[in-house]
Design a protein around this motif. Structure first.
Motif, PDB file in Angstrom:
ATOM      1  N   ILE A   9      18.358  49.924  44.840  1.00  0.00           N
ATOM      2  CA  ILE A   9      17.344  50.943  45.104  1.00  0.00           C
ATOM      3  C   ILE A   9      16.240  50.328  45.951  1.00  0.00           C
ATOM      4  O   ILE A   9      16.016  49.112  45.913  1.00  0.00           O
ATOM      5  N   ARG A  10      15.611  51.170  46.742  1.00  0.00           N
ATOM      6  CA  ARG A  10      14.527  50.705  47.619  1.00  0.00           C
ATOM      7  C   ARG A  10      13.251  51.433  47.256  1.00  0.00           C
ATOM      8  O   ARG A  10      13.237  52.653  47.091  1.00  0.00           O
ATOM      9  N   SER A  11      12.178  50.671  47.143  1.00  0.00           N
ATOM     10  CA  SER A  11      10.874  51.267  46.861  1.00  0.00           C
ATOM     11  C   SER A  11      10.361  51.969  48.108  1.00  0.00           C
ATOM     12  O   SER A  11      10.316  51.382  49.190  1.00  0.00           O
ATOM     13  N   GLU A  12       9.992  53.227  47.952  1.00  0.00           N
ATOM     14  CA  GLU A  12       9.404  53.946  49.083  1.00  0.00           C
ATOM     15  C   GLU A  12       7.967  53.493  49.318  1.00  0.00           C
ATOM     16  O   GLU A  12       7.385  53.781  50.358  1.00  0.00           O
ATOM     17  N   ARG A  13       7.408  52.781  48.369  1.00  0.00           N
ATOM     18  CA  ARG A  13       6.040  52.285  48.488  1.00  0.00           C
ATOM     19  C   ARG A  13       5.947  51.102  49.447  1.00  0.00           C
ATOM     20  O   ARG A  13       5.119  51.074  50.341  1.00  0.00           O
ATOM     21  N   ASP A  14       6.815  50.095  49.242  1.00  0.00           N
ATOM     22  CA  ASP A  14       6.712  48.903  50.095  1.00  0.00           C
ATOM     23  C   ASP A  14       8.043  48.383  50.638  1.00  0.00           C
ATOM     24  O   ASP A  14       8.084  47.344  51.273  1.00  0.00           O
ATOM     25  N   GLY A  15       9.140  49.111  50.394  1.00  0.00           N
ATOM     26  CA  GLY A  15      10.425  48.737  50.972  1.00  0.00           C
ATOM     27  C   GLY A  15      11.201  47.678  50.215  1.00  0.00           C
ATOM     28  O   GLY A  15      12.286  47.299  50.635  1.00  0.00           O
ATOM     29  N   ARG A  16      10.657  47.180  49.105  1.00  0.00           N
ATOM     30  CA  ARG A  16      11.391  46.146  48.362  1.00  0.00           C
ATOM     31  C   ARG A  16      12.687  46.720  47.793  1.00  0.00           C
ATOM     32  O   ARG A  16      12.786  47.914  47.546  1.00  0.00           O
ATOM     33  N   LYS A  41       8.243  49.351  37.694  1.00  0.00           N
ATOM     34  CA  LYS A  41       7.322  50.468  37.517  1.00  0.00           C
ATOM     35  C   LYS A  41       6.142  50.472  38.485  1.00  0.00           C
ATOM     36  O   LYS A  41       5.617  51.532  38.805  1.00  0.00           O
ATOM     37  N   GLY A  42       5.756  49.324  38.998  1.00  0.00           N
ATOM     38  CA  GLY A  42       4.641  49.267  39.931  1.00  0.00           C
ATOM     39  C   GLY A  42       4.986  49.680  41.355  1.00  0.00           C
ATOM     40  O   GLY A  42       4.108  49.696  42.219  1.00  0.00           O
ATOM     41  N   TYR A  43       6.237  50.004  41.607  1.00  0.00           N
ATOM     42  CA  TYR A  43       6.685  50.267  42.981  1.00  0.00           C
ATOM     43  C   TYR A  43       7.351  51.626  43.136  1.00  0.00           C
ATOM     44  O   TYR A  43       8.097  51.858  44.080  1.00  0.00           O
ATOM     45  N   SER A  78      20.500  45.680  55.775  1.00  0.00           N
ATOM     46  CA  SER A  78      21.122  46.267  56.973  1.00  0.00           C
ATOM     47  C   SER A  78      21.439  47.746  56.773  1.00  0.00           C
ATOM     48  O   SER A  78      21.624  48.465  57.743  1.00  0.00           O
ATOM     49  N   LEU A  79      21.495  48.191  55.519  1.00  0.00           N
ATOM     50  CA  LEU A  79      21.769  49.613  55.235  1.00  0.00           C
ATOM     51  C   LEU A  79      20.545  50.487  55.425  1.00  0.00           C
ATOM     52  O   LEU A  79      20.663  51.701  55.522  1.00  0.00           O
ATOM     53  N   GLN A  80      19.389  49.878  55.442  1.00  0.00           N
ATOM     54  CA  GLN A  80      18.149  50.647  55.499  1.00  0.00           C
ATOM     55  C   GLN A  80      17.934  51.232  56.889  1.00  0.00           C
ATOM     56  O   GLN A  80      18.005  50.536  57.879  1.00  0.00           O
ATOM     57  N   ILE A  81      17.671  52.514  56.891  1.00  0.00           N
ATOM     58  CA  ILE A  81      17.352  53.206  58.139  1.00  0.00           C
ATOM     59  C   ILE A  81      15.943  53.742  57.994  1.00  0.00           C
ATOM     60  O   ILE A  81      15.681  54.586  57.153  1.00  0.00           O
TER      61      ILE A  81
END
Length: 82
Positions: A9-16, A41-43, A78-81
């Motif tokens: 999963i990717r955080s929409e907050r900071d991309g982690r 929970k912080g992200y 690499s999957l992140q667009i």
């Protein structure tokens, strides 16, 4: 037979990116987004970017470790667009 999934999963907050394993990925994603997982929970909010059916828990743990490694993390990035 128990079926496990490795997910990212990717955080929409900071991309982690967070990698985990579960038998029910949708339920687990909801738990992350409801703040019920201390490490994520912080992200909030989180978005599912990858899911792989792996069979048993032992195999799932091995795949989870791979995706947490350098080469596995690079694949997930690499999957992140954007």
């Amino acid at each position: 037979m128990e079926i496990y999934y490795v997910y990212a999963i990717r955080s929409e907050r900071d991309g982690r990116i967070y990698v985990g394993l579960s038998q029910n990925v949708e339920k687990r994603l909801n738990e992350h987004n409801e703040g019920r997982t201390k490490s994520t929970k912080g992200y909030i909010p989180w978005q599912l970017i990858y899911k792989e059916e792996v069979g048993n828990r032992l195999t799932a743990r091995k795949r989870e470790k791979y995706y947490k490694s350098g080469i596995g993390k690079e694949f997930l990035k690499s999957l992140q667009i954007e």
